[in-house]
Design an enzyme around this catalytic site. Structure first.
Site, PDB file in Angstrom:
ATOM      1  N   ARG A  49       9.689  48.956 -14.574  1.00 13.77           N
ATOM      2  CA  ARG A  49       9.214  50.303 -14.902  1.00 13.77           C
ATOM      3  C   ARG A  49       7.792  50.579 -14.411  1.00 13.77           C
ATOM      4  O   ARG A  49       7.448  51.711 -14.136  1.00 13.77           O
ATOM      5  CB  ARG A  49       9.302  50.522 -16.409  1.00 13.77           C
ATOM      6  CG  ARG A  49      10.674  51.065 -16.789  1.00 13.77           C
ATOM      7  CD  ARG A  49      10.684  51.577 -18.169  1.00 13.77           C
ATOM      8  NE  ARG A  49      10.083  50.578 -19.051  1.00 13.77           N
ATOM      9  CZ  ARG A  49      10.003  50.700 -20.365  1.00 13.77           C
ATOM     10  NH1 ARG A  49      10.475  51.764 -20.949  1.00 13.77           N
ATOM     11  NH2 ARG A  49       9.462  49.763 -21.102  1.00 13.77           N
ATOM     12  N   HIS A 177      19.503  27.571 -18.389  1.00 18.11           N
ATOM     13  CA  HIS A 177      18.647  26.816 -17.465  1.00 18.11           C
ATOM     14  C   HIS A 177      18.705  25.308 -17.721  1.00 18.11           C
ATOM     15  O   HIS A 177      18.338  24.524 -16.858  1.00 18.11           O
ATOM     16  CB  HIS A 177      17.205  27.347 -17.467  1.00 18.11           C
ATOM     17  CG  HIS A 177      16.381  26.943 -18.646  1.00 18.11           C
ATOM     18  ND1 HIS A 177      16.449  27.574 -19.857  1.00 18.11           N
ATOM     19  CD2 HIS A 177      15.465  25.964 -18.795  1.00 18.11           C
ATOM     20  CE1 HIS A 177      15.601  26.999 -20.702  1.00 18.11           C
ATOM     21  NE2 HIS A 177      14.991  26.016 -20.087  1.00 18.11           N
ATOM     22  N   ASP A 234      19.315  30.853 -30.455  1.00 16.17           N
ATOM     23  CA  ASP A 234      18.428  30.691 -29.308  1.00 16.17           C
ATOM     24  C   ASP A 234      18.683  29.373 -28.568  1.00 16.17           C
ATOM     25  O   ASP A 234      18.579  29.316 -27.342  1.00 16.17           O
ATOM     26  CB  ASP A 234      16.970  30.741 -29.804  1.00 16.17           C
ATOM     27  CG  ASP A 234      15.960  30.662 -28.667  1.00 16.17           C
ATOM     28  OD1 ASP A 234      16.127  31.402 -27.684  1.00 16.17           O
ATOM     29  OD2 ASP A 234      14.996  29.870 -28.763  1.00 16.17           O
ATOM     30  N   HIS A 239      22.053  25.867 -25.091  1.00 15.46           N
ATOM     31  CA  HIS A 239      21.579  24.610 -24.512  1.00 15.46           C
ATOM     32  C   HIS A 239      22.207  23.377 -25.169  1.00 15.46           C
ATOM     33  O   HIS A 239      22.705  22.486 -24.490  1.00 15.46           O
ATOM     34  CB  HIS A 239      20.056  24.490 -24.637  1.00 15.46           C
ATOM     35  CG  HIS A 239      19.294  25.642 -24.046  1.00 15.46           C
ATOM     36  ND1 HIS A 239      19.719  26.312 -22.927  1.00 15.46           N
ATOM     37  CD2 HIS A 239      18.132  26.243 -24.406  1.00 15.46           C
ATOM     38  CE1 HIS A 239      18.841  27.272 -22.624  1.00 15.46           C
ATOM     39  NE2 HIS A 239      17.882  27.256 -23.514  1.00 15.46           N
ATOM     40  N   LYS A 338      11.146  24.233 -33.406  1.00 13.50           N
ATOM     41  CA  LYS A 338       9.812  24.536 -32.879  1.00 13.50           C
ATOM     42  C   LYS A 338       8.789  23.872 -33.794  1.00 13.50           C
ATOM     43  O   LYS A 338       9.080  23.583 -34.958  1.00 13.50           O
ATOM     44  CB  LYS A 338       9.592  26.048 -32.869  1.00 13.50           C
ATOM     45  CG  LYS A 338      10.646  26.761 -32.011  1.00 13.50           C
ATOM     46  CD  LYS A 338      10.042  27.785 -31.114  1.00 13.50           C
ATOM     47  CE  LYS A 338      11.062  28.452 -30.227  1.00 13.50           C
ATOM     48  NZ  LYS A 338      11.064  27.985 -28.848  1.00 13.50           N
TER      49      LYS A 338
HETATM   50  C1  BG6 Z   1      14.737  28.948 -24.016  1.00 16.02           C
HETATM   51  C2  BG6 Z   1      14.518  29.358 -25.438  1.00 16.02           C
HETATM   52  O1  BG6 Z   1      16.062  29.203 -23.629  1.00 16.02           O
HETATM   53  O2  BG6 Z   1      14.471  27.561 -23.882  1.00 16.02           O
HETATM   54  C3  BG6 Z   1      13.101  29.034 -25.879  1.00 16.02           C
HETATM   55  O3  BG6 Z   1      14.757  30.749 -25.564  1.00 16.02           O
HETATM   56  C4  BG6 Z   1      12.778  27.585 -25.611  1.00 16.02           C
HETATM   57  O4  BG6 Z   1      12.919  29.342 -27.257  1.00 16.02           O
HETATM   58  C5  BG6 Z   1      13.130  27.204 -24.186  1.00 16.02           C
HETATM   59  O5  BG6 Z   1      11.397  27.403 -25.842  1.00 16.02           O
HETATM   60  C6  BG6 Z   1      12.993  25.702 -23.968  1.00 16.02           C
HETATM   61  O6  BG6 Z   1      13.154  25.414 -22.611  1.00 16.02           O
HETATM   62  P1  BG6 Z   1      12.501  24.114 -21.955  1.00 16.02           P
HETATM   63  O7  BG6 Z   1      12.997  24.126 -20.553  1.00 16.02           O
HETATM   64  O8  BG6 Z   1      11.016  24.280 -22.078  1.00 16.02           O
HETATM   65  O9  BG6 Z   1      13.002  22.957 -22.754  1.00 16.02           O
END
Ligand code: BG6
Length: 488
Positions: A49, A177, A234, A239, A338
């Site tokens: 934007r 990821h 999350d 993951h 966390k």
């Molecule tokens: C993300 C989460 O997908 O992965 C975050 O939304 C988290 O909350 C992060 O901090 C952790 O990724 P990595 O690669 O730092 O372990």
């Protein structure tokens, strides 16, 4: 053997949210690193934007590279070659402004087109509808979406339907990821490129599995998103369950995308549901209070949030069970949070104890063998074994790790997950991306836990920042006569 960089076909990479955090921290640096694989003409187009010119966007990219690429890898002539391929179009997904300009810019190019949605998930369906409406989707196009895909099975289903109306499944790249991390891919190599482990990889020999993804960071600047998500949505839904799938799946017939994803799906569908009453025993939810983390005092979650009331969990641990022949009776303990004591992600496979000891008491106790796969930091694999303590003093036994630290074995930089993933998008390789049915099967397992929690079956328990979570998490595994692997 040295790594090989295989060139990819020319492409146009359009980043919605081009000036945002993900683009600056991950995407632009990843593309810069992989420029050596590009063929010409390749363009990268920022779309957001903000009303920026091409030059202003180039400055954003220069800054992102300066901040997020290792100093030793920043070569000014490469940076200039990189920014010369950048362009910028101001777009507004809500009003549709800017999409005609994007159409003009892309023209009739037959290059691969990758639309990367680094924006709030609430914009996913609007952007895909506009791409279709403005005639931007070619047969050679792909769309990349970040998690979270929905916040429940129903919402994920709806979102997948909407995106699926304009893109075929083979064009949709749902990023987790974690699947792009080197060590996660190494799990496949460890299991399927070695004859050693696979015969032991089952309930006859494995006692239990632990998967830990611990972070020291707190809310960072994601207050609004995080407080409506929580750690279960999350981290666990994506993951941790993806890691569980890679540990537990049957050998796929090849590394082809659907061969791998079919096997992961079977695991997700075999997970025993954790309903109502079970949630109290099989799950723990926690939230950090003030404490000390990463070397200094830190505020509580609620203080970070602005002292609002919230029961959102920043920690989850749970016991998952897989109801199939290979894993019946083998618990998978998962934990993530966390503001924990250390930043560490690892998978521990603990094997069954020996059936009978021939050694006398003076030899000491015999620990079960453990295989520890460390995803980060200090990536590597350790196989814990019992040996005889060397020297005189009779037969005394000791546990030692056979240590394969990747940093020592393979010199050089460990590439970031996004580098691998963005190149896979261009190649059209979906092996490391989640298929629709996988995402929905994961929600199907998570939903009953969320329901049980919202019915008050498991209260959020406080833990002090800088520890390993609420004491109930220790109790969760100790009730079964086991302990969490010491992850420091
Ligand atoms: C993300 C989460 O997908 O992965 C975050 O939304 C988290 O909350 C992060 O901090 C952790 O990724 P990595 O690669 O730092 O372990």
């Amino acid at each position: 053997m040295t790594s090989q960089l295989i060139p990819v076909e020319p492409f146009d990479f359009i980043i919605f949210g081009g000036t945002g955090d993900l683009s600056q921290r991950k995407l632009l640096p990843a593309l810069y690193y992989r420029q050596c694989q590009f063929s010409e003409p390749t363009r990268i187009i920022g779309a957001s934007r903000s009303r920026l010119s091409d030059d202003e966007f180039r400055d954003v990219a220069r800054q992102a590279i300066a901040e997020h690429v290792n100093g030793a890898d920043v070569d000014q002539s490469e940076v200039e070659r990189f920014v010369a391929r950048l362009a910028y179009v101001p777009v507004d997904a809500k009003s549709g402004e800017g999409f005609d300009r994007l159409r003009e810019l892309l023209g009739d190019s037959r290059s691969i087109r990758a639309f990367y949605l680094a924006v709030a998930p609430s914009l996913f369906d609007e952007i895909s509808a506009r791409l279709s409406h403005h005639g931007l989707i070619t047969p050679n196009s792909r769309i990349v979406v970040e998690k979270p895909i929905g916040r429940s099975l129903a919402s994920a289903h709806e979102l997948n339907d909407r995106i699926g109306q304009v893109f075929g499944e083979h064009q949709i790249f749902r990023i987790d990821h974690y699947l792009g991390k080197e060590t996660v891919q190494n799990l496949m190599a460890l299991r399927f490129a070695n004859a050693l482990y696979e015969p032991l990889w089952n309930s006859a020999h494995v006692d239990h599995v632990q998967i830990t993804v611990a972070e020291t960071v707190g809310l960072e600047d994601r207050i609004t998103y995080y407080d409506t998500a929580g750690a279960l949505r999350d981290m666990v839904q994506n993951h941790l369950l993806q890691l569980l799938c890679l540990v537990a799946m049957e050998p796929p017939s090849s590394t082809e995308a659907n061969a791998v994803r079919d096997e992961k799906l079977k695991v997700l569908r075999s997970l025993k549901r954790i309903n109502g009453q079970d949630a109290a025993r099989a799950t723990v939810r926690g939230q950090y209070r003030a404490g000390a983390s990463a070397g200094g005092p830190v505020r509580s979650y609620l203080e970070e949030l602005g002292s609002k009331a919230s029961s959102t969990e920043t920690f989850v641990s749970l016991k998952a069970e897989i109801e199939n022949w290979r894993w019946a009776g083998v618990p998978f303990y998962l934990r993530t949070g966390k503001r924990l004591a250390a930043r560490v992600s690892e998978i521990v496979i603990e094997f069954k104890p020996i059936p009978h000891s021939i050694f006398d008491e003076a030899a000491g106790s015999i620990s079960a063998n453990q295989l520890v796969i460390r995803l980060q930091p200090d990536e590597g694999v350790k196989q814990y074994l019992m040996i005889k303590d060397p020297g005189p003093g009779g037969m005394r036994l000791r546990q030692i790790p056979l240590d394969m630290s990747f940093a020592q074995s393979f010199h050089g930089r460990a590439p970031d997950a996004y580098e691998r993933l963005v190149m896979d998008v261009i190649r059209g390789s979906q092996t490391l991306f989640m298929r629709r049915d996988e995402v929905e099967a994961a929600w199907n397992w998570i939903d009953p836990i969320l329901d049980a929690w919202s019915e008050g079956r498991q209260e959020t328990q406080l833990y002090t920042a800088g520890t390993w979570g609420p004491s109930a998490s220790v109790a969760l595994i100790e009730r079964d006569g086991r302990t969490w692997h010491e992850s420091n």
